[in-house]
Design a protein around this motif. Sequence first.
Motif, PDB file in Angstrom:
ATOM      1  N   LEU A   1       0.851  -1.183   0.000  1.00 17.27           N
ATOM      2  CA  LEU A   1       0.000   0.000   0.000  1.00 17.27           C
ATOM      3  C   LEU A   1       0.890   1.237   0.000  1.00 17.27           C
ATOM      4  O   LEU A   1       1.956   1.232   0.634  1.00 17.27           O
ATOM      5  CB  LEU A   1      -0.890   0.052   1.243  1.00 17.27           C
ATOM      6  CG  LEU A   1      -2.053  -0.922   1.360  1.00 17.27           C
ATOM      7  CD1 LEU A   1      -2.580  -0.919   2.798  1.00 17.27           C
ATOM      8  CD2 LEU A   1      -3.163  -0.566   0.379  1.00 17.27           C
TER       9      LEU A   1
ATOM     10  N   ALA B   1      -8.572   5.619   1.751  1.00 17.62           N
ATOM     11  CA  ALA B   1      -8.001   5.123   0.495  1.00 17.62           C
ATOM     12  C   ALA B   1      -7.335   3.755   0.704  1.00 17.62           C
ATOM     13  O   ALA B   1      -7.395   2.891  -0.180  1.00 17.62           O
ATOM     14  CB  ALA B   1      -6.993   6.129  -0.056  1.00 17.62           C
ATOM     15  N   MET B   2      -6.703   3.564   1.863  1.00 16.25           N
ATOM     16  CA  MET B   2      -6.095   2.263   2.158  1.00 16.25           C
ATOM     17  C   MET B   2      -7.159   1.163   2.181  1.00 16.25           C
ATOM     18  O   MET B   2      -6.999   0.107   1.559  1.00 16.25           O
ATOM     19  CB  MET B   2      -5.382   2.309   3.518  1.00 16.25           C
ATOM     20  CG  MET B   2      -4.158   3.184   3.558  1.00 16.25           C
ATOM     21  SD  MET B   2      -3.444   3.248   5.232  1.00 16.25           S
ATOM     22  CE  MET B   2      -2.093   4.385   4.974  1.00 16.25           C
ATOM     23  N   TYR B   3      -8.252   1.447   2.888  1.00 16.81           N
ATOM     24  CA  TYR B   3      -9.332   0.467   2.962  1.00 16.81           C
ATOM     25  C   TYR B   3      -9.950   0.250   1.579  1.00 16.81           C
ATOM     26  O   TYR B   3     -10.280  -0.883   1.195  1.00 16.81           O
ATOM     27  CB  TYR B   3     -10.390   0.950   3.947  1.00 16.81           C
ATOM     28  CG  TYR B   3     -11.555   0.004   4.103  1.00 16.81           C
ATOM     29  CD1 TYR B   3     -11.416  -1.207   4.767  1.00 16.81           C
ATOM     30  CD2 TYR B   3     -12.812   0.330   3.582  1.00 16.81           C
ATOM     31  CE1 TYR B   3     -12.484  -2.076   4.919  1.00 16.81           C
ATOM     32  CE2 TYR B   3     -13.889  -0.533   3.723  1.00 16.81           C
ATOM     33  CZ  TYR B   3     -13.720  -1.733   4.384  1.00 16.81           C
ATOM     34  OH  TYR B   3     -14.784  -2.582   4.522  1.00 16.81           O
ATOM     35  N   GLY B   4     -10.089   1.335   0.813  1.00 19.31           N
ATOM     36  CA  GLY B   4     -10.638   1.219  -0.531  1.00 19.31           C
ATOM     37  C   GLY B   4      -9.809   0.311  -1.418  1.00 19.31           C
ATOM     38  O   GLY B   4     -10.356  -0.491  -2.189  1.00 19.31           O
ATOM     39  N   ARG B   5      -8.494   0.408  -1.308  1.00 25.04           N
ATOM     40  CA  ARG B   5      -7.619  -0.458  -2.108  1.00 25.04           C
ATOM     41  C   ARG B   5      -7.753  -1.918  -1.693  1.00 25.04           C
ATOM     42  O   ARG B   5      -7.677  -2.824  -2.513  1.00 25.04           O
ATOM     43  CB  ARG B   5      -6.173   0.009  -1.988  1.00 25.04           C
ATOM     44  CG  ARG B   5      -5.914   1.308  -2.750  1.00 25.04           C
ATOM     45  CD  ARG B   5      -4.471   1.773  -2.645  1.00 25.04           C
ATOM     46  NE  ARG B   5      -4.257   2.993  -3.396  1.00 25.04           N
ATOM     47  CZ  ARG B   5      -3.389   3.131  -4.401  1.00 25.04           C
ATOM     48  NH1 ARG B   5      -2.685   2.084  -4.805  1.00 25.04           N
ATOM     49  NH2 ARG B   5      -3.248   4.282  -5.019  1.00 25.04           N
ATOM     50  N   MET B   6      -7.931  -2.153  -0.387  1.00 22.09           N
ATOM     51  CA  MET B   6      -8.149  -3.530   0.069  1.00 22.09           C
ATOM     52  C   MET B   6      -9.443  -4.095  -0.521  1.00 22.09           C
ATOM     53  O   MET B   6      -9.503  -5.253  -0.957  1.00 22.09           O
ATOM     54  CB  MET B   6      -8.211  -3.571   1.602  1.00 22.09           C
ATOM     55  CG  MET B   6      -6.906  -3.289   2.308  1.00 22.09           C
ATOM     56  SD  MET B   6      -7.088  -3.480   4.112  1.00 22.09           S
ATOM     57  CE  MET B   6      -5.470  -2.966   4.676  1.00 22.09           C
TER      58      MET B   6
ATOM     59  N   LEU C   1     -10.883  -3.206  -3.270  1.00 23.74           N
ATOM     60  CA  LEU C   1     -10.718  -3.445  -4.705  1.00 23.74           C
ATOM     61  C   LEU C   1     -10.148  -4.833  -4.970  1.00 23.74           C
ATOM     62  O   LEU C   1     -10.570  -5.515  -5.916  1.00 23.74           O
ATOM     63  CB  LEU C   1      -9.811  -2.366  -5.312  1.00 23.74           C
ATOM     64  CG  LEU C   1     -10.435  -0.983  -5.523  1.00 23.74           C
ATOM     65  CD1 LEU C   1      -9.389   0.003  -6.022  1.00 23.74           C
ATOM     66  CD2 LEU C   1     -11.601  -1.063  -6.525  1.00 23.74           C
ATOM     67  N   VAL C   2      -9.197  -5.253  -4.140  1.00 27.68           N
ATOM     68  CA  VAL C   2      -8.635  -6.608  -4.284  1.00 27.68           C
ATOM     69  C   VAL C   2      -9.713  -7.650  -4.010  1.00 27.68           C
ATOM     70  O   VAL C   2      -9.845  -8.646  -4.739  1.00 27.68           O
ATOM     71  CB  VAL C   2      -7.431  -6.804  -3.334  1.00 27.68           C
ATOM     72  CG1 VAL C   2      -6.976  -8.262  -3.319  1.00 27.68           C
ATOM     73  CG2 VAL C   2      -6.280  -5.898  -3.745  1.00 27.68           C
TER      74      VAL C   2
ATOM     75  N   LYS D   1     -12.054  -7.804  -6.910  1.00 28.28           N
ATOM     76  CA  LYS D   1     -11.420  -8.437  -8.067  1.00 28.28           C
ATOM     77  C   LYS D   1     -11.565  -9.954  -8.025  1.00 28.28           C
ATOM     78  O   LYS D   1     -11.802 -10.598  -9.054  1.00 28.28           O
ATOM     79  CB  LYS D   1      -9.940  -8.044  -8.100  1.00 28.28           C
ATOM     80  CG  LYS D   1      -9.136  -8.705  -9.212  1.00 28.28           C
ATOM     81  CD  LYS D   1      -7.680  -8.275  -9.144  1.00 28.28           C
ATOM     82  CE  LYS D   1      -6.857  -8.981 -10.229  1.00 28.28           C
ATOM     83  NZ  LYS D   1      -5.424  -8.584 -10.165  1.00 28.28           N
TER      84      LYS D   1
ATOM     85  N   GLN E   1      -2.186  -6.897   1.692  1.00 27.49           N
ATOM     86  CA  GLN E   1      -2.116  -5.482   2.056  1.00 27.49           C
ATOM     87  C   GLN E   1      -2.345  -5.343   3.559  1.00 27.49           C
ATOM     88  O   GLN E   1      -3.292  -5.909   4.102  1.00 27.49           O
ATOM     89  CB  GLN E   1      -3.187  -4.701   1.303  1.00 27.49           C
ATOM     90  CG  GLN E   1      -3.031  -4.720  -0.208  1.00 27.49           C
ATOM     91  CD  GLN E   1      -4.349  -4.402  -0.893  1.00 27.49           C
ATOM     92  OE1 GLN E   1      -5.374  -4.991  -0.584  1.00 27.49           O
ATOM     93  NE2 GLN E   1      -4.315  -3.463  -1.834  1.00 27.49           N
TER      94      GLN E   1
ATOM     95  N   ASN F   1      -5.676  -7.094   5.073  1.00 21.83           N
ATOM     96  CA  ASN F   1      -6.716  -7.578   4.174  1.00 21.83           C
ATOM     97  C   ASN F   1      -6.909  -9.086   4.360  1.00 21.83           C
ATOM     98  O   ASN F   1      -5.940  -9.839   4.438  1.00 21.83           O
ATOM     99  CB  ASN F   1      -6.314  -7.288   2.721  1.00 21.83           C
ATOM    100  CG  ASN F   1      -7.491  -7.365   1.758  1.00 21.83           C
ATOM    101  OD1 ASN F   1      -8.520  -7.959   2.057  1.00 21.83           O
ATOM    102  ND2 ASN F   1      -7.323  -6.754   0.594  1.00 21.83           N
TER     103      ASN F   1
END
Length: 403
Positions: A32, A40-45, A47-48, A51, A120, A141
């Motif tokens: 991250l 934003a950190m949580y949002g990226r998690m 997204l994974v 996916k 992450q 995550n």
Amino acid sequence: MIAKASTISHGANAIRYSVNKEKADIVKANLLPDNISPEAMYGRMMLVQKKYAEKINKGRPLGRNVIRIEISPSEEESQGWTMDDWLRLSNEFIRVFDSIDLSGKTKRTSSQHTNLKNSQYIVALHRDSKSGILHLHIDANRVDMDGKINDGHKIGERAVLAANIINEKRGWIQSEEIGIHHRKEISNICIEILRSMEKFSWQQYETELKKRGYKVHLQEKDGGGVYGYSIKRGNSTYKSSVLGIGRNLTPSKIETTWAKLHSQKRNFESKEPTSRQARTTDRTLVIQPSTISQPVMKHYDIMTDEYHKFHVEIPEAADNIIRQDCSLEDAHPFAKIEEIQHTALLLFAGYLDAATSMAASSGGGGSDTGGWGRDKNEDELEWARRCARMANSMCKRKKGLHR
């Protein structure tokens, strides 16, 4: 060093707390960017997780999608540490945590290993608001970068095992020994305070404990008096029943203990009512022969996570039994007395699944609840006693959790 872990559904709030807490320092952001907001950190998690949604959970989002870990070396163990030392500890903990194989206990191949190293996560260094003692928070995550779920079964046990392996390697005190040492320390302070008191007073007892840096929670009866209390040291809470010798610091025995320390004879038996009192009582019964006192009811709204709340209604007498009989003595090192009591209250109200979830969040190893339930002719007080015993069992560590 002690450590605890759980899977949580409120990951966004947890990461926000870890990053934004006053005087918090970011130790590491794994996979991250370290200069983005907690949201934003949580949002990226997420997204994974999105996916790999079809692969990991048949299209349904994970209910508990973040792993929450707290790592607390003692003040002596971390004395003089730099940020590099905290980074090394977090890396070592993740490595050991991932290496532990729990598949034999869970009977699940998914429990062989976690893969936080390829997941992450954010590591933040916090300071206790009162003592200033340092500890780490890790929010990871549940899904690694290859789309595999980091197993959450017995995750509290995994954290304790990891801490004990590192303790042994570094020559630090094991978590169980830390608990014993702290109970002895608090017990000695309590006895010292009782010796210094000219007469016993709950107010003075509480004040003197607070002067020495402890937090005290007195559980007071509606009509006056104290039926239970606990003392908090750092992040750990100790109920009076686990302090002293032979429960001699519990509310029912503490005045006797004070009297013995002062070599005074005290008579705690209730005096016989005077003839006037007896006549008044008799007259009341004659005037109101049909009056039946209704039990005082206690009401609780217990949250097992961010989204699930359970209402419990319980007679005060049964509630007192649960508060007196629930114990931290054999509990998981990170269990709080409130968590054990809430487990018992949920059992009393018939919320077995919620009680199991509460016990797991306290780090407990669980207990066999097959066939659990209230007996047909069991009165409320005996049922409360059984619920307290079961809660103690559900929240305790399982055998083999320390080396």
